[in-house]
Write an enzyme that holds these catalytic residues in place. Structure first.
Site, PDB file in Angstrom:
ATOM      1  N   ASP A  13       0.854  -1.192   0.000  1.00 49.44           N
ATOM      2  CA  ASP A  13       0.000   0.000   0.000  1.00 49.44           C
ATOM      3  C   ASP A  13       0.888   1.240   0.000  1.00 49.44           C
ATOM      4  O   ASP A  13       2.079   1.161   0.350  1.00 49.44           O
ATOM      5  CB  ASP A  13      -0.918   0.022   1.236  1.00 49.44           C
ATOM      6  CG  ASP A  13      -1.856   1.226   1.229  1.00 49.44           C
ATOM      7  OD1 ASP A  13      -2.475   1.498   0.180  1.00 49.44           O
ATOM      8  OD2 ASP A  13      -1.963   1.915   2.262  1.00 49.44           O
ATOM      9  N   SER A  14       0.291   2.376  -0.358  1.00 49.48           N
ATOM     10  CA  SER A  14       1.047   3.630  -0.303  1.00 49.48           C
ATOM     11  C   SER A  14       1.460   3.960   1.133  1.00 49.48           C
ATOM     12  O   SER A  14       2.422   4.691   1.335  1.00 49.48           O
ATOM     13  CB  SER A  14       0.194   4.769  -0.856  1.00 49.48           C
ATOM     14  OG  SER A  14      -0.973   4.894  -0.063  1.00 49.48           O
ATOM     15  N   CYS A  76      -4.322  -1.493  -2.184  1.00 48.39           N
ATOM     16  CA  CYS A  76      -4.461  -0.052  -2.412  1.00 48.39           C
ATOM     17  C   CYS A  76      -5.344   0.122  -3.648  1.00 48.39           C
ATOM     18  O   CYS A  76      -5.027  -0.392  -4.721  1.00 48.39           O
ATOM     19  CB  CYS A  76      -3.081   0.558  -2.654  1.00 48.39           C
ATOM     20  SG  CYS A  76      -3.109   2.294  -3.103  1.00 48.39           S
ATOM     21  N   THR A  78      -6.019   2.940  -5.233  1.00 42.65           N
ATOM     22  CA  THR A  78      -5.441   3.871  -6.196  1.00 42.65           C
ATOM     23  C   THR A  78      -4.462   3.129  -7.108  1.00 42.65           C
ATOM     24  O   THR A  78      -4.489   3.288  -8.332  1.00 42.65           O
ATOM     25  CB  THR A  78      -4.725   5.014  -5.443  1.00 42.65           C
ATOM     26  OG1 THR A  78      -5.617   5.528  -4.454  1.00 42.65           O
ATOM     27  CG2 THR A  78      -4.309   6.112  -6.383  1.00 42.65           C
ATOM     28  N   GLU A 161      -2.613   9.113   7.593  1.00 45.98           N
ATOM     29  CA  GLU A 161      -1.142   9.080   7.528  1.00 45.98           C
ATOM     30  C   GLU A 161      -0.515   9.944   8.637  1.00 45.98           C
ATOM     31  O   GLU A 161       0.541   9.620   9.150  1.00 45.98           O
ATOM     32  CB  GLU A 161      -0.650   9.555   6.153  1.00 45.98           C
ATOM     33  CG  GLU A 161      -0.871   8.534   5.041  1.00 45.98           C
ATOM     34  CD  GLU A 161      -0.051   7.252   5.218  1.00 45.98           C
ATOM     35  OE1 GLU A 161       1.155   7.330   5.440  1.00 45.98           O
ATOM     36  OE2 GLU A 161      -0.659   6.153   5.138  1.00 45.98           O
ATOM     37  N   CYS A 195     -11.102   2.760  -0.436  1.00 46.17           N
ATOM     38  CA  CYS A 195      -9.717   3.103  -0.115  1.00 46.17           C
ATOM     39  C   CYS A 195      -9.393   2.347   1.158  1.00 46.17           C
ATOM     40  O   CYS A 195     -10.171   2.396   2.122  1.00 46.17           O
ATOM     41  CB  CYS A 195      -9.572   4.610   0.102  1.00 46.17           C
ATOM     42  SG  CYS A 195      -7.940   5.067   0.756  1.00 46.17           S
ATOM     43  N   HIS A 197      -7.404   2.867   3.448  1.00 47.54           N
ATOM     44  CA  HIS A 197      -7.204   3.690   4.654  1.00 47.54           C
ATOM     45  C   HIS A 197      -8.526   3.940   5.394  1.00 47.54           C
ATOM     46  O   HIS A 197      -8.513   4.213   6.592  1.00 47.54           O
ATOM     47  CB  HIS A 197      -6.625   5.055   4.286  1.00 47.54           C
ATOM     48  CG  HIS A 197      -5.152   5.073   4.007  1.00 47.54           C
ATOM     49  ND1 HIS A 197      -4.591   4.448   2.925  1.00 47.54           N
ATOM     50  CD2 HIS A 197      -4.120   5.656   4.684  1.00 47.54           C
ATOM     51  CE1 HIS A 197      -3.281   4.660   2.935  1.00 47.54           C
ATOM     52  NE2 HIS A 197      -2.976   5.382   3.991  1.00 47.54           N
TER      53      HIS A 197
END
Ligand code: DGL
Length: 279
Positions: A13-14, A76, A78, A161, A195, A197
Protein backbone atom coordinates in the site's frame (compact mmCIF):
# COMPACT_ATOMS: atom_id res chain seq x y z
CA UNK A 1 9.09 -26.69 -4.11
CA UNK A 2 10.06 -26.68 -0.42
CA UNK A 3 7.68 -24.76 1.80
CA UNK A 4 10.75 -23.80 3.89
CA UNK A 5 12.12 -21.47 1.21
CA UNK A 6 11.29 -17.85 1.91
CA UNK A 7 8.44 -16.96 -0.42
CA UNK A 8 6.15 -14.61 1.46
CA UNK A 9 2.96 -13.10 0.07
CA UNK A 10 3.58 -9.39 -0.55
CA UNK A 11 0.97 -6.88 0.61
CA UNK A 12 1.53 -3.39 -0.73
CA UNK A 13 0.00 0.00 0.00
CA UNK A 14 1.05 3.63 -0.30
CA UNK A 15 1.04 3.81 3.50
CA UNK A 16 -0.89 2.39 6.44
CA UNK A 17 -4.18 1.55 4.71
CA UNK A 18 -3.11 -1.90 3.52
CA UNK A 19 -2.74 -2.93 7.16
CA UNK A 20 -6.56 -3.11 7.30
CA UNK A 21 -6.34 -5.71 4.54
CA UNK A 22 -3.30 -7.57 5.91
CA UNK A 23 -5.03 -7.95 9.29
CA UNK A 24 -7.97 -9.78 7.71
CA UNK A 25 -5.73 -11.83 5.40
CA UNK A 26 -3.69 -13.04 8.38
CA UNK A 27 -6.93 -13.88 10.27
CA UNK A 28 -8.04 -16.06 7.36
CA UNK A 29 -4.65 -17.46 6.33
CA UNK A 30 -2.37 -17.39 9.41
CA UNK A 31 -0.02 -20.13 8.21
CA UNK A 32 1.52 -18.15 5.33
CA UNK A 33 4.47 -15.74 5.45
CA UNK A 34 3.87 -12.09 4.58
CA UNK A 35 5.80 -8.95 3.76
CA UNK A 36 3.92 -5.71 4.28
CA UNK A 37 5.34 -2.81 2.32
CA UNK A 38 4.14 0.77 2.96
CA UNK A 39 5.51 3.47 0.67
CA UNK A 40 4.85 6.09 3.38
CA UNK A 41 7.56 8.46 2.11
CA UNK A 42 5.56 8.98 -1.08
CA UNK A 43 2.01 8.71 0.33
CA UNK A 44 -0.59 9.79 -0.49
CA UNK A 45 -0.77 8.36 -4.00
CA UNK A 46 -4.39 9.45 -4.42
CA UNK A 47 -3.75 12.87 -5.92
CA UNK A 48 -0.80 11.83 -8.12
CA UNK A 49 -0.89 11.34 -11.88
CA UNK A 50 -1.51 8.02 -13.60
CA UNK A 51 2.16 7.79 -14.66
CA UNK A 52 3.50 8.54 -11.19
CA UNK A 53 1.26 6.00 -9.46
CA UNK A 54 2.17 3.41 -12.08
CA UNK A 55 5.94 3.99 -11.74
CA UNK A 56 5.86 4.04 -7.93
CA UNK A 57 3.71 0.90 -7.77
CA UNK A 58 5.84 -1.00 -10.28
CA UNK A 59 9.01 -0.09 -8.39
CA UNK A 60 7.50 -1.39 -5.13
CA UNK A 61 6.21 -4.58 -6.77
CA UNK A 62 9.68 -5.24 -8.22
CA UNK A 63 11.14 -4.78 -4.75
CA UNK A 64 8.70 -7.30 -3.31
CA UNK A 65 9.64 -9.73 -6.09
CA UNK A 66 13.33 -9.24 -5.27
CA UNK A 67 12.52 -10.12 -1.63
CA UNK A 68 11.13 -13.49 -2.73
CA UNK A 69 7.42 -12.76 -3.18
CA UNK A 70 5.75 -14.82 -5.90
CA UNK A 71 2.36 -13.26 -5.25
CA UNK A 72 1.70 -9.58 -4.48
CA UNK A 73 -1.60 -8.04 -3.39
CA UNK A 74 -2.00 -4.36 -4.20
CA UNK A 75 -3.90 -3.52 -1.00
CA UNK A 76 -4.46 -0.05 -2.41
CA UNK A 77 -7.37 1.03 -4.60
CA UNK A 78 -5.44 3.87 -6.20
CA UNK A 79 -2.66 1.52 -7.31
CA UNK A 80 -5.24 -1.10 -8.34
CA UNK A 81 -7.10 1.52 -10.40
CA UNK A 82 -4.09 3.15 -12.03
CA UNK A 83 -1.33 0.55 -12.22
CA UNK A 84 -2.63 -3.00 -11.88
CA UNK A 85 -3.79 -3.65 -15.42
CA UNK A 86 -0.60 -2.29 -17.02
CA UNK A 87 1.58 -4.28 -14.62
CA UNK A 88 -0.42 -7.47 -15.29
CA UNK A 89 -0.58 -7.10 -19.04
CA UNK A 90 2.62 -5.27 -20.00
CA UNK A 91 5.23 -5.72 -17.27
CA UNK A 92 4.68 -9.18 -15.77
CA UNK A 93 5.13 -11.12 -19.02
CA UNK A 94 8.57 -9.50 -19.35
CA UNK A 95 9.88 -9.16 -15.79
CA UNK A 96 8.29 -12.15 -14.03
CA UNK A 97 5.98 -14.32 -16.15
CA UNK A 98 5.33 -16.81 -13.33
CA UNK A 99 4.60 -14.25 -10.61
CA UNK A 100 1.21 -12.70 -9.97
CA UNK A 101 -0.12 -9.33 -8.84
CA UNK A 102 -3.74 -9.01 -7.67
CA UNK A 103 -5.80 -5.93 -6.78
CA UNK A 104 -8.71 -5.01 -4.50
CA UNK A 105 -11.29 -3.45 -6.81
CA UNK A 106 -12.59 -6.52 -8.62
CA UNK A 107 -13.27 -8.61 -5.47
CA UNK A 108 -15.08 -5.63 -3.93
CA UNK A 109 -17.34 -5.09 -6.92
CA UNK A 110 -18.22 -8.78 -6.94
CA UNK A 111 -19.93 -8.49 -3.54
CA UNK A 112 -21.56 -5.06 -3.76
CA UNK A 113 -24.60 -6.22 -5.77
CA UNK A 114 -25.53 -8.66 -3.02
CA UNK A 115 -25.85 -5.89 -0.42
CA UNK A 116 -27.95 -3.21 -2.08
CA UNK A 117 -31.73 -3.48 -1.98
CA UNK A 118 -32.45 -0.03 -3.46
CA UNK A 119 -29.90 -0.75 -6.27
CA UNK A 120 -28.32 2.64 -5.52
CA UNK A 121 -24.74 2.46 -4.25
CA UNK A 122 -22.07 4.99 -3.34
CA UNK A 123 -18.27 4.90 -3.46
CA UNK A 124 -15.83 6.90 -1.35
CA UNK A 125 -12.29 6.94 -2.74
CA UNK A 126 -9.20 8.99 -3.48
CA UNK A 127 -9.19 11.45 -6.38
CA UNK A 128 -7.23 8.88 -8.42
CA UNK A 129 -9.66 6.04 -7.81
CA UNK A 130 -12.76 8.16 -8.40
CA UNK A 131 -11.53 9.89 -11.58
CA UNK A 132 -10.41 6.53 -13.01
CA UNK A 133 -14.10 5.46 -12.88
CA UNK A 134 -12.85 1.95 -12.07
CA UNK A 135 -15.75 1.21 -9.70
CA UNK A 136 -18.63 2.28 -12.00
CA UNK A 137 -16.97 0.49 -14.92
CA UNK A 138 -16.36 -2.77 -13.04
CA UNK A 139 -19.77 -2.68 -11.29
CA UNK A 140 -21.61 -2.12 -14.59
CA UNK A 141 -20.03 -5.32 -15.98
CA UNK A 142 -21.42 -7.44 -13.13
CA UNK A 143 -24.51 -5.50 -12.02
CA UNK A 144 -25.63 -3.24 -14.89
CA UNK A 145 -28.82 -2.29 -13.02
CA UNK A 146 -26.93 -0.64 -10.13
CA UNK A 147 -26.75 3.16 -10.03
CA UNK A 148 -23.32 4.23 -8.76
CA UNK A 149 -22.51 7.68 -7.30
CA UNK A 150 -18.98 8.59 -6.27
CA UNK A 151 -17.27 11.02 -3.93
CA UNK A 152 -13.54 11.82 -3.87
CA UNK A 153 -12.26 12.44 -0.34
CA UNK A 154 -8.75 13.88 -0.78
CA UNK A 155 -8.27 14.75 2.90
CA UNK A 156 -9.11 11.34 4.37
CA UNK A 157 -5.80 9.57 3.61
CA UNK A 158 -3.69 12.44 5.07
CA UNK A 159 -5.85 12.28 8.23
CA UNK A 160 -4.77 8.65 8.65
CA UNK A 161 -1.14 9.08 7.53
CA UNK A 162 -0.64 11.95 10.03
CA UNK A 163 -2.74 10.24 12.73
CA UNK A 164 -5.27 13.07 12.90
CA UNK A 165 -8.13 10.60 13.12
CA UNK A 166 -9.55 11.83 16.43
CA UNK A 167 -9.55 15.55 15.68
CA UNK A 168 -12.30 18.05 14.91
CA UNK A 169 -10.64 18.51 11.52
CA UNK A 170 -11.40 14.88 10.74
CA UNK A 171 -15.06 15.43 11.70
CA UNK A 172 -15.26 18.43 9.39
CA UNK A 173 -13.85 16.70 6.29
CA UNK A 174 -15.72 13.45 6.85
CA UNK A 175 -19.10 15.16 7.36
CA UNK A 176 -18.53 17.33 4.27
CA UNK A 177 -17.86 14.32 2.02
CA UNK A 178 -20.64 12.17 3.51
CA UNK A 179 -23.20 14.97 2.98
CA UNK A 180 -21.91 15.59 -0.53
CA UNK A 181 -22.25 11.92 -1.57
CA UNK A 182 -25.78 11.62 -0.17
CA UNK A 183 -26.82 14.86 -1.89
CA UNK A 184 -25.95 13.20 -5.22
CA UNK A 185 -28.35 10.31 -4.57
CA UNK A 186 -30.58 10.06 -1.49
CA UNK A 187 -31.56 6.45 -2.31
CA UNK A 188 -28.08 5.05 -1.64
CA UNK A 189 -28.30 2.15 0.84
CA UNK A 190 -24.75 0.72 0.39
CA UNK A 191 -21.42 2.54 0.32
CA UNK A 192 -18.08 1.06 -0.64
CA UNK A 193 -15.10 2.33 1.34
CA UNK A 194 -13.00 2.32 -1.83
CA UNK A 195 -9.72 3.10 -0.12
CA UNK A 196 -7.99 0.78 2.31
CA UNK A 197 -7.20 3.69 4.65
CA UNK A 198 -10.88 4.46 5.25
CA UNK A 199 -11.75 1.59 7.65
CA UNK A 200 -9.47 3.42 10.11
CA UNK A 201 -12.01 6.28 9.99
CA UNK A 202 -15.10 4.08 10.13
CA UNK A 203 -16.45 5.31 13.48
CA UNK A 204 -16.50 8.90 12.27
CA UNK A 205 -17.94 7.97 8.87
CA UNK A 206 -20.75 6.05 10.60
CA UNK A 207 -21.40 9.01 12.92
CA UNK A 208 -22.43 11.17 9.95
CA UNK A 209 -24.36 8.54 7.98
CA UNK A 210 -28.12 8.11 8.38
CA UNK A 211 -29.17 4.74 9.80
CA UNK A 212 -29.79 1.91 7.38
CA UNK A 213 -26.81 2.50 5.11
CA UNK A 214 -24.35 -0.42 4.90
CA UNK A 215 -20.66 0.40 4.70
CA UNK A 216 -18.54 -2.11 2.80
CA UNK A 217 -14.91 -2.43 4.01
CA UNK A 218 -12.52 -4.37 1.88
CA UNK A 219 -10.36 -6.28 4.37
CA UNK A 220 -12.52 -9.35 4.76
CA UNK A 221 -13.63 -9.33 1.12
CA UNK A 222 -10.03 -9.32 -0.13
CA UNK A 223 -9.02 -11.99 2.39
CA UNK A 224 -11.83 -14.33 1.27
CA UNK A 225 -10.99 -13.67 -2.34
CA UNK A 226 -7.35 -14.61 -1.65
CA UNK A 227 -8.47 -17.86 0.03
CA UNK A 228 -10.48 -18.61 -3.10
CA UNK A 229 -7.58 -17.66 -5.41
CA UNK A 230 -5.15 -19.97 -3.59
CA UNK A 231 -7.69 -22.81 -3.76
CA UNK A 232 -8.08 -22.32 -7.48
CA UNK A 233 -4.32 -21.96 -8.08
CA UNK A 234 -2.52 -24.83 -6.30
CA UNK A 235 0.61 -24.13 -8.39
CA UNK A 236 0.85 -20.70 -6.68
CA UNK A 237 -0.33 -21.95 -3.30
CA UNK A 238 2.48 -24.50 -3.18
CA UNK A 239 5.07 -21.84 -3.95
CA UNK A 240 4.10 -19.64 -0.96
CA UNK A 241 6.11 -20.36 2.19
CA UNK A 242 4.29 -21.18 5.42
CA UNK A 243 6.02 -20.38 8.68
CA UNK A 244 3.55 -17.76 9.92
CA UNK A 245 6.11 -14.92 9.71
CA UNK A 246 5.23 -11.28 8.99
CA UNK A 247 7.81 -8.64 8.09
CA UNK A 248 7.09 -4.93 7.71
CA UNK A 249 8.94 -2.45 5.51
CA UNK A 250 8.44 1.28 5.10
CA UNK A 251 10.12 3.87 2.90
CA UNK A 252 9.81 6.48 5.68
CA UNK A 253 10.74 6.66 9.38
CA UNK A 254 10.55 3.26 11.08
CA UNK A 255 9.75 4.89 14.45
CA UNK A 256 6.69 6.65 13.07
CA UNK A 257 5.66 3.54 11.16
CA UNK A 258 5.97 1.26 14.18
CA UNK A 259 3.90 3.56 16.39
CA UNK A 260 1.06 4.02 13.92
CA UNK A 261 1.15 0.49 12.49
CA UNK A 262 1.03 -1.09 15.95
CA UNK A 263 -2.13 0.93 16.60
CA UNK A 264 -3.73 0.12 13.24
CA UNK A 265 -2.62 -3.53 13.03
CA UNK A 266 -3.50 -4.29 16.64
CA UNK A 267 -0.21 -6.13 17.34
CA UNK A 268 3.32 -4.93 17.92
CA UNK A 269 5.00 -3.97 14.64
CA UNK A 270 8.78 -3.63 14.18
CA UNK A 271 9.55 -2.42 10.69
CA UNK A 272 12.67 -2.11 8.57
CA UNK A 273 13.53 0.80 6.33
CA UNK A 274 13.66 0.49 2.56
CA UNK A 275 15.30 3.11 0.38
CA UNK A 276 13.90 3.36 -3.13
CA UNK A 277 15.46 5.12 -6.11
CA UNK A 278 12.98 7.99 -6.15
CA UNK A 279 12.38 8.63 -2.43
N1 DGL B 1 -4.90 2.99 0.63
C1 DGL B 1 -4.85 3.67 -0.65
C2 DGL B 1 -6.11 3.33 -1.45
O1 DGL B 1 -6.72 2.30 -1.16
C3 DGL B 1 -4.60 5.13 -0.39
C4 DGL B 1 -4.12 5.87 -1.55
C5 DGL B 1 -3.34 7.10 -1.26
O2 DGL B 1 -2.16 6.97 -0.91
O3 DGL B 1 -3.87 8.18 -1.46
O4 DGL B 1 -6.48 4.00 -2.38
Amino acid sequence: MSTLSNKPIGVFDSGYGGLTVLKEIVNHLPEYDYIYFGDNARAPYGSRSFETVYHYTLECVEHLFSMGCELVILACNTASAKALRTIQQKDLPIIAPNKRVLGVIRPTTEVVGKHSKTRHVGVFGTIGTITSDSYPIEISKLYPQLKVSQEACPMWVPLVEYNEINTLGADYFIKTNVDSLLSKDSNIDTIILGCTHYPLLINKIQKYLPEGITLISQGEIVAKSLVDYLNRHPEMEQRCSKQGKIEFYTTDSIDNFDKAATLFFGKEVKSKHLLLKHT
